[in-house]
Design a protein around this motif. Structure first.
Motif, PDB file in Angstrom:
ATOM      1  N   ALA A 117       0.870  -1.613   0.540  1.00  0.00           N
ATOM      2  CA  ALA A 117       0.464   0.033   0.340  1.00  0.00           C
ATOM      3  C   ALA A 117       0.723   1.534   0.050  1.00  0.00           C
ATOM      4  N   LYS A 118       1.888   1.434   0.904  1.00  0.00           N
ATOM      5  CA  LYS A 118       3.074   1.830   0.483  1.00  0.00           C
ATOM      6  C   LYS A 118       3.291   2.748  -0.206  1.00  0.00           C
ATOM      7  N   ALA A 119       3.486   1.449  -1.723  1.00  0.00           N
ATOM      8  CA  ALA A 119       4.542   1.208  -2.512  1.00  0.00           C
ATOM      9  C   ALA A 119       3.030   1.713  -3.404  1.00  0.00           C
ATOM     10  N   ALA A 120       2.176   1.289  -3.792  1.00  0.00           N
ATOM     11  CA  ALA A 120       1.377   1.492  -4.918  1.00  0.00           C
ATOM     12  C   ALA A 120       0.567   2.341  -4.357  1.00  0.00           C
ATOM     13  N   LEU A 121       0.097   3.204  -3.296  1.00  0.00           N
ATOM     14  CA  LEU A 121      -0.678   4.255  -2.917  1.00  0.00           C
ATOM     15  C   LEU A 121       0.103   5.478  -2.272  1.00  0.00           C
ATOM     16  N   ASN A 122       1.027   5.201  -2.102  1.00  0.00           N
ATOM     17  CA  ASN A 122       1.738   5.904  -1.134  1.00  0.00           C
ATOM     18  C   ASN A 122       0.761   6.771   0.056  1.00  0.00           C
ATOM     19  N   ILE A 123       0.952   5.323   0.399  1.00  0.00           N
ATOM     20  CA  ILE A 123       0.498   5.847   2.136  1.00  0.00           C
ATOM     21  C   ILE A 123       1.435   5.832   2.861  1.00  0.00           C
ATOM     22  N   GLU A 124       1.634   6.696   3.586  1.00  0.00           N
ATOM     23  CA  GLU A 124       2.807   6.736   5.102  1.00  0.00           C
ATOM     24  C   GLU A 124       2.443   5.709   5.735  1.00  0.00           C
ATOM     25  N   ARG A 125       1.281   5.501   6.521  1.00  0.00           N
ATOM     26  CA  ARG A 125       1.174   3.887   7.782  1.00  0.00           C
ATOM     27  C   ARG A 125      -0.721   4.439   7.738  1.00  0.00           C
ATOM     28  N   PRO A 126      -0.179   3.417   6.395  1.00  0.00           N
ATOM     29  CA  PRO A 126      -1.592   2.352   5.652  1.00  0.00           C
ATOM     30  C   PRO A 126      -2.561   1.519   7.301  1.00  0.00           C
ATOM     31  N   ARG A 127      -3.724   1.808   6.999  1.00  0.00           N
ATOM     32  CA  ARG A 127      -4.932   1.535   8.465  1.00  0.00           C
ATOM     33  C   ARG A 127      -4.854  -0.283   7.518  1.00  0.00           C
ATOM     34  N   VAL A 128      -4.869  -1.228   8.351  1.00  0.00           N
ATOM     35  CA  VAL A 128      -4.999  -2.194   8.436  1.00  0.00           C
ATOM     36  C   VAL A 128      -6.109  -2.585   9.126  1.00  0.00           C
ATOM     37  N   GLY A 129      -6.850  -3.653   8.213  1.00  0.00           N
ATOM     38  CA  GLY A 129      -7.979  -4.013   9.406  1.00  0.00           C
ATOM     39  C   GLY A 129      -8.397  -5.467   8.788  1.00  0.00           C
ATOM     40  N   LEU A 130      -9.080  -6.509   9.669  1.00  0.00           N
ATOM     41  CA  LEU A 130      -8.701  -8.007   8.945  1.00  0.00           C
ATOM     42  C   LEU A 130     -10.706  -8.111   8.702  1.00  0.00           C
ATOM     43  N   LEU A 131     -10.834  -9.044   8.024  1.00  0.00           N
ATOM     44  CA  LEU A 131     -12.325  -9.181   7.387  1.00  0.00           C
ATOM     45  C   LEU A 131     -12.555 -10.252   7.837  1.00  0.00           C
ATOM     46  N   THR A 132     -13.922 -10.316   7.914  1.00  0.00           N
ATOM     47  CA  THR A 132     -14.475 -10.836   9.144  1.00  0.00           C
ATOM     48  C   THR A 132     -16.139 -11.105   9.012  1.00  0.00           C
ATOM     49  N   ILE A 133     -17.122 -11.433   9.855  1.00  0.00           N
ATOM     50  CA  ILE A 133     -18.384 -11.128   9.931  1.00  0.00           C
ATOM     51  C   ILE A 133     -19.151  -9.969  10.736  1.00  0.00           C
ATOM     52  N   GLY A 134     -18.286  -9.753  11.566  1.00  0.00           N
ATOM     53  CA  GLY A 134     -18.773  -7.673  12.498  1.00  0.00           C
ATOM     54  C   GLY A 134     -17.519  -7.300  12.333  1.00  0.00           C
ATOM     55  N   GLU A 135     -17.299  -6.745  13.189  1.00  0.00           N
ATOM     56  CA  GLU A 135     -16.744  -5.197  13.797  1.00  0.00           C
ATOM     57  C   GLU A 135     -16.023  -5.507  15.419  1.00  0.00           C
ATOM     58  N   GLU A 136     -17.008  -5.786  15.862  1.00  0.00           N
ATOM     59  CA  GLU A 136     -16.560  -6.287  17.296  1.00  0.00           C
ATOM     60  C   GLU A 136     -15.775  -7.481  17.657  1.00  0.00           C
ATOM     61  N   GLU A 137     -14.566  -7.176  18.310  1.00  0.00           N
ATOM     62  CA  GLU A 137     -13.635  -8.129  18.530  1.00  0.00           C
ATOM     63  C   GLU A 137     -14.287  -8.999  19.244  1.00  0.00           C
ATOM     64  N   GLY A 138     -14.070 -10.626  19.076  1.00  0.00           N
ATOM     65  CA  GLY A 138     -13.975 -12.298  19.132  1.00  0.00           C
ATOM     66  C   GLY A 138     -15.772 -12.324  18.060  1.00  0.00           C
ATOM     67  N   LYS A 139     -15.004 -11.829  17.513  1.00  0.00           N
ATOM     68  CA  LYS A 139     -16.608 -12.295  16.168  1.00  0.00           C
ATOM     69  C   LYS A 139     -15.576 -13.090  14.893  1.00  0.00           C
TER      70      LYS A 139
END
Length: 328
Positions: A162-184
């Motif tokens: 992302a830094k190289a292709a999108l020129n983003i200094e500190r990318p936001r990274v998330g885990l794909l799952t079925i709900g935003e809450e921890e434990g989902k």
């Protein structure tokens, strides 16, 4: 810089591949074509291509799309995919591109190239258009089954991409799952969440926790991490949905001016603008292109590979991993 392209990869090979190579002529770029010289020479004449400008690496065998990757590599050691990886391992080229059997390319690269630091599995990373720019999604097919630590590695690699292709200094990274809450999520996602959370002080990105499918399009995350089974299914659904919408729109809209405007908008979703997806985790740039790639796809993939070589992607990933100290 030297970039080699598999002339026999994809549904429209070799003619569309050669056209894409021809369109990618650049001052400091040497493009090597891998394939049967006997079969390529007549096409060179038809397309007015000069072998001095586009040298041929004479390779007689081709791994077909339906062949089992590991078996094909063993049975066809002189195939275009195996030869391309060999040239990359020998440092005779800086990048290798193929629209052929992606499983064979992944296997050949994984066994034929050195792994970057502690990376246990490679990952294919692709760019998905979002409301503002693009989101890096990985893995999209290299690994059907994953371990929690491997998803952490994907996060590190995706952030550097992302830094190289999108020129983003500190990318936001998330885990794909079925709900935003921890434990989902399933056990893989829940365990991976803890890996990310416990190492937040050492990460080369901002871990934003769990994300859902719509967050990819909303642009909530710059990088979305998942296993290859989930990522590939999501990617194929998205491709099919876009094709369906495109066909429906142009079937029902007859106004030429509106059609022109739609075509301009639709460029944001055009696969050929991206070209290919890098296989991250190996020493060297390997670009995986869609099996239906045409000339524009290959041209874009060549320039993306060139950019990743210049960005020193392997070094970036190695540095990102080093910040984790030791990964248990």
């Amino acid at each position: 810089m030297k970039i080699a392209v598999d002339a026999w990869g994809g549904d429209y090979a070799p003619v569309e591949i050669l056209k894409g190579i021809k369109n990618a002529v650049f001052n400091d770029l040497e493009l090597i074509v891998i394939g049967s010289k006997q079969k390529l020479s007549p096409l060179y004449s038809e397309l007015n291509m000069n072998e001095d400008l586009f040298p041929i690496e004479d390779t007689p065998q081709v791994i077909e799309m339906k062949e089992h990757p590991a078996e094909a590599i063993r049975k066809k050691p002189q195939s275009t995919i195996v030869r391309g990886v060999q040239l990359l391992a020998q440092k005779k080229i800086d990048a290798f591109i193929s629209a052929g059997n992606s499983g064979a390319l992944m296997a050949a690269a994984w066994f034929g190239l050195q792994r970057i630091a502690d990376i246990e599995r490679p990952a294919i990373a692709t760019l998905i258009p979002n409301v503002d720019s693009s989101t890096v999604l990985l893995d999209v097919g290299a690994n059907v089954d994953c371990k929690p630590k491997q998803l952490l590695h994907f996060g590190v690699m995706g952030a550097e991409y992302a830094k190289a292709a999108l020129n983003i200094e500190r990318p936001r990274v998330g885990l794909l799952t079925i709900g935003e809450e921890e434990g989902k999520g399933n056990e893989l996602v829940k365990s991976a969440y803890q890996y990310f959370k416990n190492r937040c002080d050492f990460l080369n990105f901002e871990f934003i926790g769990n994300v859902e499918g719509h967050d990819i399009i909303d642009g909530k995350a710059d990088v979305v991490v998942c296993d290859g089974f989930t990522g590939n299914a999501l990617l194929k659904f998205g491709e099919g949905l876009l094709e369906f919408i495109n066909n429906m729109l142009f079937l029902h809209i007859v106004d030429e001016e509106l059609r022109k405007r739609l075509k301009e908008v639709w460029k944001r979703f055009d696969r050929s603008e991206i070209g290919g997806a890098p296989l991250l985790g190996v020493e060297g740039i390997c670009m995986v292109c869609h099996g239906k790639s045409r000339a524009r796809d290959l041209t874009s993939a060549i320039f993306r590979a060139k950019d990743l070589v210049e960005q020193k992607m392997a070094e970036r990933i190695r540095d990102g991993l080093s910040h984790l100290n030791c990964i248990q």
